[in-house]
Design a protein around this motif. Structure first.
Motif, PDB file in Angstrom:
ATOM      1  N   SER A   2       0.822  -1.200   0.000  1.00 53.27           N
ATOM      2  CA  SER A   2       0.000   0.000   0.000  1.00 53.27           C
ATOM      3  C   SER A   2       0.862   1.258   0.000  1.00 53.27           C
ATOM      4  CB  SER A   2      -0.916  -0.014   1.219  1.00 53.27           C
ATOM      5  OG  SER A   2      -0.127  -0.019   2.392  1.00 53.27           O
ATOM      6  N   ASN A   3       0.194   2.395   0.007  1.00 57.20           N
ATOM      7  CA  ASN A   3       0.886   3.683   0.075  1.00 57.20           C
ATOM      8  C   ASN A   3       1.228   4.016   1.508  1.00 57.20           C
ATOM      9  OD1 ASN A   3       0.663   4.104  -2.676  1.00 57.20           O
ATOM     10  ND2 ASN A   3      -1.304   5.119  -2.480  1.00 57.20           N
ATOM     11  N   VAL A   4       2.312   4.763   1.667  1.00 58.70           N
ATOM     12  CA  VAL A   4       2.720   5.243   2.982  1.00 58.70           C
ATOM     13  C   VAL A   4       2.886   6.752   2.907  1.00 58.70           C
ATOM     14  CG1 VAL A   4       3.832   3.101   3.694  1.00 58.70           C
ATOM     15  CG2 VAL A   4       5.175   4.836   2.535  1.00 58.70           C
ATOM     16  N   LEU A   5       2.753   7.397   4.037  1.00 55.41           N
ATOM     17  CA  LEU A   5       2.953   8.839   4.124  1.00 55.41           C
ATOM     18  C   LEU A   5       4.332   9.091   4.710  1.00 55.41           C
ATOM     19  CD1 LEU A   5       1.738  11.653   3.777  1.00 55.41           C
ATOM     20  CD2 LEU A   5       0.867  11.467   6.096  1.00 55.41           C
ATOM     21  N   VAL A   6       5.118   9.898   4.011  1.00 61.05           N
ATOM     22  CA  VAL A   6       6.462  10.224   4.453  1.00 61.05           C
ATOM     23  C   VAL A   6       6.530  11.723   4.708  1.00 61.05           C
ATOM     24  CG1 VAL A   6       8.908  10.238   3.827  1.00 61.05           C
ATOM     25  CG2 VAL A   6       7.447   8.341   3.091  1.00 61.05           C
ATOM     26  N   SER A   7       6.998  12.107   5.885  1.00 61.42           N
ATOM     27  CA  SER A   7       7.251  13.511   6.210  1.00 61.42           C
ATOM     28  C   SER A   7       8.761  13.696   6.271  1.00 61.42           C
ATOM     29  CB  SER A   7       6.634  13.896   7.550  1.00 61.42           C
ATOM     30  OG  SER A   7       5.237  13.759   7.503  1.00 61.42           O
ATOM     31  N   VAL A   8       9.230  14.775   5.672  1.00 56.43           N
ATOM     32  CA  VAL A   8      10.661  15.044   5.593  1.00 56.43           C
ATOM     33  C   VAL A   8      10.916  16.443   6.131  1.00 56.43           C
ATOM     34  CG1 VAL A   8      12.636  15.273   4.032  1.00 56.43           C
ATOM     35  CG2 VAL A   8      10.818  13.616   3.511  1.00 56.43           C
ATOM     36  N   GLN A   9      11.895  16.559   7.032  1.00 58.83           N
ATOM     37  CA  GLN A   9      12.332  17.865   7.503  1.00 58.83           C
ATOM     38  C   GLN A   9      13.814  17.987   7.195  1.00 58.83           C
ATOM     39  OE1 GLN A   9      12.153  18.686  11.714  1.00 58.83           O
ATOM     40  NE2 GLN A   9      12.779  20.808  11.417  1.00 58.83           N
ATOM     41  N   LEU A  10      14.162  18.983   6.401  1.00 59.88           N
ATOM     42  CA  LEU A  10      15.552  19.282   6.090  1.00 59.88           C
ATOM     43  C   LEU A  10      16.024  20.372   7.031  1.00 59.88           C
ATOM     44  CD1 LEU A  10      15.192  19.556   2.208  1.00 59.88           C
ATOM     45  CD2 LEU A  10      15.909  17.557   3.517  1.00 59.88           C
ATOM     46  N   GLY A  36       6.537   6.193  -8.139  1.00 60.21           N
ATOM     47  CA  GLY A  36       5.834   5.724  -6.962  1.00 60.21           C
ATOM     48  C   GLY A  36       5.216   6.813  -6.107  1.00 60.21           C
ATOM     49  N   VAL A  37       5.538   8.080  -6.396  1.00 62.10           N
ATOM     50  CA  VAL A  37       4.975   9.180  -5.610  1.00 62.10           C
ATOM     51  C   VAL A  37       3.600   9.538  -6.160  1.00 62.10           C
ATOM     52  CG1 VAL A  37       5.206  11.619  -4.985  1.00 62.10           C
ATOM     53  CG2 VAL A  37       7.191  10.112  -4.880  1.00 62.10           C
ATOM     54  N   ASN A  38       2.592   9.461  -5.306  1.00 63.11           N
ATOM     55  CA  ASN A  38       1.229   9.806  -5.707  1.00 63.11           C
ATOM     56  C   ASN A  38       0.963  11.299  -5.557  1.00 63.11           C
ATOM     57  OD1 ASN A  38       0.456   7.115  -6.322  1.00 63.11           O
ATOM     58  ND2 ASN A  38       0.363   6.732  -4.128  1.00 63.11           N
ATOM     59  N   ARG A  39       1.539  11.867  -4.506  1.00 65.77           N
ATOM     60  CA  ARG A  39       1.445  13.319  -4.305  1.00 65.77           C
ATOM     61  C   ARG A  39       2.524  13.750  -3.323  1.00 65.77           C
ATOM     62  NH1 ARG A  39      -2.869  14.213   0.331  1.00 65.77           N
ATOM     63  NH2 ARG A  39      -3.071  12.046   0.874  1.00 65.77           N
ATOM     64  N   ALA A  40       2.925  14.994  -3.473  1.00 61.05           N
ATOM     65  CA  ALA A  40       3.935  15.564  -2.580  1.00 61.05           C
ATOM     66  C   ALA A  40       3.663  17.056  -2.457  1.00 61.05           C
ATOM     67  CB  ALA A  40       5.339  15.319  -3.134  1.00 61.05           C
ATOM     68  N   ASN A  41       3.830  17.589  -1.252  1.00 56.18           N
ATOM     69  CA  ASN A  41       3.535  18.993  -0.982  1.00 56.18           C
ATOM     70  C   ASN A  41       4.431  19.525   0.121  1.00 56.18           C
ATOM     71  OD1 ASN A  41       0.995  19.323  -2.602  1.00 56.18           O
ATOM     72  ND2 ASN A  41       0.345  17.671  -1.249  1.00 56.18           N
ATOM     73  N   GLU A  66       3.075  11.158  -0.351  1.00 53.79           N
ATOM     74  CA  GLU A  66       2.395   9.872  -0.286  1.00 53.79           C
ATOM     75  C   GLU A  66       3.026   9.026  -1.385  1.00 53.79           C
ATOM     76  OE1 GLU A  66      -1.904   8.046  -1.371  1.00 53.79           O
ATOM     77  OE2 GLU A  66      -1.913   9.898  -0.201  1.00 53.79           O
ATOM     78  N   ILE A  67       3.580   7.886  -1.001  1.00 56.22           N
ATOM     79  CA  ILE A  67       4.362   7.082  -1.930  1.00 56.22           C
ATOM     80  C   ILE A  67       4.009   5.602  -1.802  1.00 56.22           C
ATOM     81  CG2 ILE A  67       6.278   6.993  -0.284  1.00 56.22           C
ATOM     82  CD1 ILE A  67       8.191   6.939  -2.709  1.00 56.22           C
ATOM     83  N   ASP A  68       4.091   4.896  -2.904  1.00 57.90           N
ATOM     84  CA  ASP A  68       3.936   3.448  -2.915  1.00 57.90           C
ATOM     85  C   ASP A  68       5.037   2.871  -2.029  1.00 57.90           C
ATOM     86  OD1 ASP A  68       4.462   0.694  -3.696  1.00 57.90           O
ATOM     87  OD2 ASP A  68       3.144   1.034  -5.400  1.00 57.90           O
ATOM     88  N   ALA A  69       4.684   2.012  -1.098  1.00 63.79           N
ATOM     89  CA  ALA A  69       5.644   1.470  -0.135  1.00 63.79           C
ATOM     90  C   ALA A  69       6.819   0.762  -0.809  1.00 63.79           C
ATOM     91  CB  ALA A  69       4.934   0.509   0.817  1.00 63.79           C
ATOM     92  N   ASN A  70       6.628   0.241  -2.009  1.00 60.00           N
ATOM     93  CA  ASN A  70       7.713  -0.438  -2.725  1.00 60.00           C
ATOM     94  C   ASN A  70       8.856   0.501  -3.096  1.00 60.00           C
ATOM     95  OD1 ASN A  70       6.560  -3.096  -2.849  1.00 60.00           O
ATOM     96  ND2 ASN A  70       5.117  -2.276  -4.339  1.00 60.00           N
ATOM     97  N   TYR A  71       8.612   1.796  -3.092  1.00 67.57           N
ATOM     98  CA  TYR A  71       9.615   2.772  -3.520  1.00 67.57           C
ATOM     99  C   TYR A  71      10.275   3.527  -2.365  1.00 67.57           C
ATOM    100  CZ  TYR A  71       7.852   2.031  -8.231  1.00 67.57           C
ATOM    101  OH  TYR A  71       7.493   1.472  -9.426  1.00 67.57           O
ATOM    102  N   ILE A  72       9.986   3.128  -1.136  1.00 67.47           N
ATOM    103  CA  ILE A  72      10.490   3.876   0.015  1.00 67.47           C
ATOM    104  C   ILE A  72      12.018   3.909   0.060  1.00 67.47           C
ATOM    105  CG2 ILE A  72      10.429   2.013   1.735  1.00 67.47           C
ATOM    106  CD1 ILE A  72       9.014   5.275   2.685  1.00 67.47           C
ATOM    107  N   GLY A  73      12.674   2.798  -0.218  1.00 69.38           N
ATOM    108  CA  GLY A  73      14.136   2.753  -0.206  1.00 69.38           C
ATOM    109  C   GLY A  73      14.735   3.679  -1.251  1.00 69.38           C
ATOM    110  N   ASN A  74      14.146   3.691  -2.440  1.00 73.61           N
ATOM    111  CA  ASN A  74      14.634   4.574  -3.504  1.00 73.61           C
ATOM    112  C   ASN A  74      14.476   6.038  -3.124  1.00 73.61           C
ATOM    113  OD1 ASN A  74      15.207   2.315  -5.031  1.00 73.61           O
ATOM    114  ND2 ASN A  74      13.356   2.455  -6.256  1.00 73.61           N
TER     115      ASN A  74
END
Length: 124
Positions: A2-10, A36-41, A66-74
């Motif tokens: 499934s999709n996962v939500l990733v939050s990134v703070q630089l 694999g990214v469905n949306r990003a903001n 929001e990204i397909d879990a298969n692409y998290i490592g990439n």
């Protein structure tokens, strides 16, 4: 998977707020093109973590995807390429109502985090 939500703070103590936000917007535009990214903001101020700064209507240095879990490592490897100098990336992955939160300071640390994140999203 499934999709996962990733939050990134630089963060980078050597960059002004404007330069950090410019870097964040540049990374965001590249993440939007990522497989694999469905949306990003950019992360809106209304969900600003305590101690974080804002610039305009957005949290400084934050983006979500929001990204397909298969692409998290990439995705994490791509973000790791942006780790230079004193730059830090804080990552939060939300999957199946669970959260994994890590702070990465180097590419070596990132290698461990990629394995952790892939195991995390594949666990039910």
């Amino acid at each position: 998977m499934s999709n996962v939500l990733v939050s990134v703070q630089l963060s980078d103590p050597n960059l002004s707020d404007d330069r950090l936000q410019s870097l964040t917007e540049n990374v965001l535009s590249q993440v939007k093109q990522f497989d694999g990214v469905n949306r990003a903001n950019l992360k809106a101020d209304e969900v600003l973590p305590s101690g974080a700064k804002s610039l305009g209507n957005f949290s400084l240095g934050f983006l979500t995807a929001e990204i397909d879990a298969n692409y998290i490592g990439n995705l994490f490897m791509f973000l790791g390429e942006r780790l230079t100098g004193q730059r830090t990336i804080e990552l939060e992955v939300e999957s199946n109502s669970r959260k994994l939160k890590v702070k990465v300071h180097s590419r070596e640390e990132l290698a461990e985090v990629i394995g952790m994140a892939e195991n995390f999203v594949s666990a039910k």
